[in-house]
Motif scaffolding. Sequence first.
Motif, PDB file in Angstrom:
ATOM      1  N   GLY A 147      -3.267   8.206 -18.748  1.00 14.56           N
ATOM      2  CA  GLY A 147      -2.192   7.704 -18.972  1.00 14.56           C
ATOM      3  C   GLY A 147      -2.027   7.340 -17.132  1.00 14.56           C
ATOM      4  O   GLY A 147      -0.946   7.180 -16.607  1.00 14.56           O
ATOM      5  N   HIS A 148      -3.141   8.337 -16.083  1.00 15.90           N
ATOM      6  CA  HIS A 148      -2.666   8.152 -14.651  1.00 15.90           C
ATOM      7  C   HIS A 148      -4.066   7.558 -14.444  1.00 15.90           C
ATOM      8  O   HIS A 148      -4.791   8.547 -14.138  1.00 15.90           O
ATOM      9  CB  HIS A 148      -2.587   9.655 -13.884  1.00 15.90           C
ATOM     10  N   LYS A 149      -3.615   6.532 -14.001  1.00 11.95           N
ATOM     11  CA  LYS A 149      -4.674   5.875 -13.209  1.00 11.95           C
ATOM     12  C   LYS A 149      -4.612   4.939 -12.059  1.00 11.95           C
ATOM     13  O   LYS A 149      -5.588   4.017 -11.078  1.00 11.95           O
ATOM     14  CB  LYS A 149      -5.597   4.955 -14.140  1.00 11.95           C
ATOM     15  N   ILE A 150      -3.286   5.164 -11.203  1.00 13.09           N
ATOM     16  CA  ILE A 150      -3.060   4.751 -10.217  1.00 13.09           C
ATOM     17  C   ILE A 150      -3.097   5.802  -9.164  1.00 13.09           C
ATOM     18  O   ILE A 150      -2.942   6.651  -8.813  1.00 13.09           O
ATOM     19  CB  ILE A 150      -1.489   4.359  -9.994  1.00 13.09           C
ATOM     20  N   PRO A 151      -4.799   5.453  -8.457  1.00 11.36           N
ATOM     21  CA  PRO A 151      -4.616   6.625  -6.788  1.00 11.36           C
ATOM     22  C   PRO A 151      -3.667   6.237  -6.076  1.00 11.36           C
ATOM     23  O   PRO A 151      -3.156   5.461  -5.612  1.00 11.36           O
ATOM     24  CB  PRO A 151      -6.176   6.153  -6.634  1.00 11.36           C
ATOM     25  N   ILE A 152      -3.349   7.699  -5.563  1.00  7.57           N
ATOM     26  CA  ILE A 152      -2.933   7.537  -4.135  1.00  7.57           C
ATOM     27  C   ILE A 152      -3.741   8.534  -3.686  1.00  7.57           C
ATOM     28  O   ILE A 152      -3.954   9.259  -3.263  1.00  7.57           O
ATOM     29  CB  ILE A 152      -1.910   8.923  -4.006  1.00  7.57           C
ATOM     30  N   LEU A 153      -4.439   7.420  -2.853  1.00  5.99           N
ATOM     31  CA  LEU A 153      -5.608   7.673  -1.399  1.00  5.99           C
ATOM     32  C   LEU A 153      -5.459   8.156  -0.523  1.00  5.99           C
ATOM     33  O   LEU A 153      -4.276   7.755   0.359  1.00  5.99           O
ATOM     34  CB  LEU A 153      -6.256   6.243  -1.163  1.00  5.99           C
ATOM     35  N   SER A 154      -6.383   9.401   0.258  1.00  5.24           N
ATOM     36  CA  SER A 154      -6.387   9.559   1.366  1.00  5.24           C
ATOM     37  C   SER A 154      -7.116   8.740   2.533  1.00  5.24           C
ATOM     38  O   SER A 154      -8.185   7.644   1.616  1.00  5.24           O
ATOM     39  CB  SER A 154      -7.491  10.993   1.725  1.00  5.24           C
ATOM     40  N   THR A 155      -7.166   8.961   3.523  1.00  9.56           N
ATOM     41  CA  THR A 155      -8.144   7.667   4.170  1.00  9.56           C
ATOM     42  C   THR A 155      -9.551   7.728   4.046  1.00  9.56           C
ATOM     43  O   THR A 155      -9.733   8.123   4.246  1.00  9.56           O
ATOM     44  CB  THR A 155      -7.939   7.702   6.703  1.00  9.56           C
ATOM     45  N   PRO A 156     -10.538   6.353   3.565  1.00 10.39           N
ATOM     46  CA  PRO A 156     -11.783   6.265   2.941  1.00 10.39           C
ATOM     47  C   PRO A 156     -12.569   6.171   4.712  1.00 10.39           C
ATOM     48  O   PRO A 156     -11.801   5.802   5.622  1.00 10.39           O
ATOM     49  CB  PRO A 156     -11.755   5.017   2.923  1.00 10.39           C
ATOM     50  N   ASP A 189     -10.068  -4.302   3.824  1.00  8.00           N
ATOM     51  CA  ASP A 189      -9.506  -4.768   2.378  1.00  8.00           C
ATOM     52  C   ASP A 189      -8.418  -4.937   1.949  1.00  8.00           C
ATOM     53  O   ASP A 189      -7.880  -4.374   3.229  1.00  8.00           O
ATOM     54  CB  ASP A 189     -10.168  -4.081   1.219  1.00  8.00           C
ATOM     55  N   ASP A 190      -7.688  -6.411   1.463  1.00  3.53           N
ATOM     56  CA  ASP A 190      -5.984  -6.368   1.656  1.00  3.53           C
ATOM     57  C   ASP A 190      -5.970  -5.459   0.357  1.00  3.53           C
ATOM     58  O   ASP A 190      -6.862  -4.633  -0.571  1.00  3.53           O
ATOM     59  CB  ASP A 190      -5.384  -7.299   1.106  1.00  3.53           C
ATOM     60  N   ARG A 191      -4.474  -5.308  -0.433  1.00  3.48           N
ATOM     61  CA  ARG A 191      -3.804  -4.770  -1.494  1.00  3.48           C
ATOM     62  C   ARG A 191      -4.781  -4.623  -2.504  1.00  3.48           C
ATOM     63  O   ARG A 191      -5.115  -4.219  -3.555  1.00  3.48           O
ATOM     64  CB  ARG A 191      -2.359  -4.132  -0.941  1.00  3.48           C
ATOM     65  N   SER A 192      -4.856  -5.887  -2.692  1.00  2.52           N
ATOM     66  CA  SER A 192      -5.420  -6.499  -4.412  1.00  2.52           C
ATOM     67  C   SER A 192      -7.205  -6.024  -4.113  1.00  2.52           C
ATOM     68  O   SER A 192      -7.764  -6.047  -5.513  1.00  2.52           O
ATOM     69  CB  SER A 192      -5.152  -8.166  -4.481  1.00  2.52           C
ATOM     70  N   HIS A 193      -7.576  -5.998  -2.962  1.00  2.00           N
ATOM     71  CA  HIS A 193      -8.723  -5.902  -3.663  1.00  2.00           C
ATOM     72  C   HIS A 193      -9.259  -4.285  -3.384  1.00  2.00           C
ATOM     73  O   HIS A 193      -9.828  -3.397  -3.731  1.00  2.00           O
ATOM     74  CB  HIS A 193      -9.690  -6.606  -2.395  1.00  2.00           C
ATOM     75  N   ILE A 194      -8.387  -3.516  -2.809  1.00  2.00           N
ATOM     76  CA  ILE A 194      -8.175  -1.608  -2.559  1.00  2.00           C
ATOM     77  C   ILE A 194      -8.372  -0.663  -4.019  1.00  2.00           C
ATOM     78  O   ILE A 194      -9.258  -0.756  -3.843  1.00  2.00           O
ATOM     79  CB  ILE A 194      -8.030  -1.343  -1.653  1.00  2.00           C
ATOM     80  N   VAL A 195      -7.295  -1.735  -4.778  1.00  2.00           N
ATOM     81  CA  VAL A 195      -7.391  -1.282  -5.716  1.00  2.00           C
ATOM     82  C   VAL A 195      -7.844  -1.431  -7.296  1.00  2.00           C
ATOM     83  O   VAL A 195      -7.453  -0.977  -7.902  1.00  2.00           O
ATOM     84  CB  VAL A 195      -5.277  -1.978  -6.518  1.00  2.00           C
ATOM     85  N   GLN A 196      -8.166  -2.594  -6.529  1.00  2.00           N
ATOM     86  CA  GLN A 196     -10.043  -2.709  -7.698  1.00  2.00           C
ATOM     87  C   GLN A 196     -11.244  -2.084  -7.461  1.00  2.00           C
ATOM     88  O   GLN A 196     -11.874  -2.070  -7.900  1.00  2.00           O
ATOM     89  CB  GLN A 196     -10.695  -3.919  -7.612  1.00  2.00           C
ATOM     90  N   ARG A 197     -11.050  -0.811  -6.664  1.00  2.00           N
ATOM     91  CA  ARG A 197     -12.269  -1.230  -5.905  1.00  2.00           C
ATOM     92  C   ARG A 197     -12.249   0.530  -6.755  1.00  2.00           C
ATOM     93  O   ARG A 197     -11.404   1.313  -6.320  1.00  2.00           O
ATOM     94  CB  ARG A 197     -12.549  -0.521  -4.494  1.00  2.00           C
ATOM     95  N   ARG A 198     -13.095   0.894  -7.389  1.00  2.00           N
ATOM     96  CA  ARG A 198     -13.917   2.039  -8.255  1.00  2.00           C
ATOM     97  C   ARG A 198     -14.259   3.194  -7.045  1.00  2.00           C
ATOM     98  O   ARG A 198     -14.151   4.434  -6.782  1.00  2.00           O
ATOM     99  CB  ARG A 198     -14.248   1.573  -9.281  1.00  2.00           C
ATOM    100  N   ASN A 280       1.168  -6.501 -11.072  1.00  2.27           N
ATOM    101  CA  ASN A 280      -0.026  -6.493  -9.684  1.00  2.27           C
ATOM    102  C   ASN A 280       0.256  -7.747  -9.001  1.00  2.27           C
ATOM    103  O   ASN A 280      -0.255  -8.183  -8.396  1.00  2.27           O
ATOM    104  CB  ASN A 280      -1.418  -6.525 -10.862  1.00  2.27           C
ATOM    105  N   GLU A 281       0.622  -9.043  -9.720  1.00  2.00           N
ATOM    106  CA  GLU A 281       1.014  -9.818  -9.125  1.00  2.00           C
ATOM    107  C   GLU A 281       2.551  -9.729  -7.883  1.00  2.00           C
ATOM    108  O   GLU A 281       2.394 -10.438  -6.523  1.00  2.00           O
ATOM    109  CB  GLU A 281       1.717 -11.520  -9.765  1.00  2.00           C
ATOM    110  N   LEU A 282       3.093  -9.263  -8.091  1.00  2.00           N
ATOM    111  CA  LEU A 282       4.054  -9.093  -7.647  1.00  2.00           C
ATOM    112  C   LEU A 282       3.949  -7.807  -5.993  1.00  2.00           C
ATOM    113  O   LEU A 282       3.839  -8.081  -5.011  1.00  2.00           O
ATOM    114  CB  LEU A 282       5.328  -8.193  -7.930  1.00  2.00           C
ATOM    115  N   LEU A 283       3.447  -6.787  -6.177  1.00  2.00           N
ATOM    116  CA  LEU A 283       2.669  -5.961  -6.026  1.00  2.00           C
ATOM    117  C   LEU A 283       1.488  -6.471  -4.745  1.00  2.00           C
ATOM    118  O   LEU A 283       1.931  -5.951  -3.495  1.00  2.00           O
ATOM    119  CB  LEU A 283       2.106  -4.998  -5.809  1.00  2.00           C
ATOM    120  N   ASP A 284       1.256  -7.282  -5.063  1.00  2.00           N
ATOM    121  CA  ASP A 284      -0.271  -8.223  -4.519  1.00  2.00           C
ATOM    122  C   ASP A 284       0.224  -8.845  -3.214  1.00  2.00           C
ATOM    123  O   ASP A 284       0.243  -9.688  -2.515  1.00  2.00           O
ATOM    124  CB  ASP A 284      -1.090  -8.670  -5.337  1.00  2.00           C
TER     125      ASP A 284
END
Length: 400
Positions: A147-156, A189-198, A280-284
């Motif tokens: 249910g919680h799978k959207i990361p709030i990321l620190s700087t890689p 990477d842009d947003r669309s690629h960052i959110v896909q990176r595991r 996702n289309e909206l946010l990208d």
Amino acid sequence: MHKLIFRFSFFSAVSAALLLAGCSTTDKTKPEKEIDEPTSIETRTTIDDYSSINQISQEDWQAGLRAFRVSCRSIGKKAIWKEVCAKADSTSDSEAEYFFRSQFTPWKITKIQLGKQTGTVYSEDESGLMTGYYEPLLKISKEKTSGHKIPILSTPDDLIIVDLASLYPSLKGMRLRGKLQGRKLIPYDDRSHIVQRRDLDKYAIGWGDDPVAVFFLQIQGSGRLETAAGETIRVGYDDQNGHPYKAVGSWLVQKGYLKRHELSMQNIQKWAVENPTRVNELLDQNPSFVFFKERAVTDPSEGPIGAQGLPLTPKASVAVDRKFVPMGTPLIVHASQDNPSLDFTRPVVAQDTGGAIKGPLRFDFFWGFGDEAGRNAGKQKSDVSAWILLPKGAAPEDIR
């Protein structure tokens, strides 16, 4: 009247961008003369008088004084601010209005388009744009779940930052962001690629259950995260992926999903709820992505840390383009709009920046923490006029 013109470059900012920036940022004043030379956007400041400024409530004067005292922690040792900062510390809140009126002179801000070769003024405007922002609260999980799978990321670690001023001093404040590919530095990477990176999961501070809520957290640039166990984690802007901010609201208008006058944070959220397969289309549409860092919650009553490195004051802190307004500078702003109705005049202090905040008359008004602040911020897209407040006897060039 005494008039001064500032000449500064007009580069894009790289800090956290704000939602409605792309909706209405065109000049209201079209060039009055045919332009046949390069131009720059600059500031003309003119000495004014408090009698020409709308009445300000005692509560707002007091909030402005509290915000200025905070900024004095940073600017108080500078010669131009030293005396007024000492007086601010010894002034009671009840004397806030007298303090500002007796210690500061208002200088009206006008944005001008100036010919670089001839010095011709092609257009001028005393009105700009003010949007609003706030500190949101998100319910999160410390661990990734179904249910919680959207990361709030620190700087890689793979985000490389190049300070161009180290090679080219004229590019002070400009940075490149990218990552290494072999021996080459390529765009990050842009947003669309960052959110896909595991592989970035290890940098997650927490995990949200709503991609739109996490997106808006990035737009605000700071927030509070609350776990199911009741732990509160405060996060603030740390860095950004180097891609320019693009307003998702503009995309919704272009596609005909919302009318321009309907644009607000609340209506964008509503559209996302009604169109879950297209979120996702909206946010990208916005390739920019913001990374956070944890901040200690030493005093929950204090606002988040702004670009000045100090806590913001609700309804008295604004984000500015620091190329035109230095951090810590007090101002008076008059904001007005018709739909929804909003009209106020308040003393504020320049304590933050934002990727969408570009130009001498472009501000973002900090409403505070929580849902009510979010409602106010989400509907604000105001015309604004502004006055810089300078210590008596000082001129605008003295604060540079």
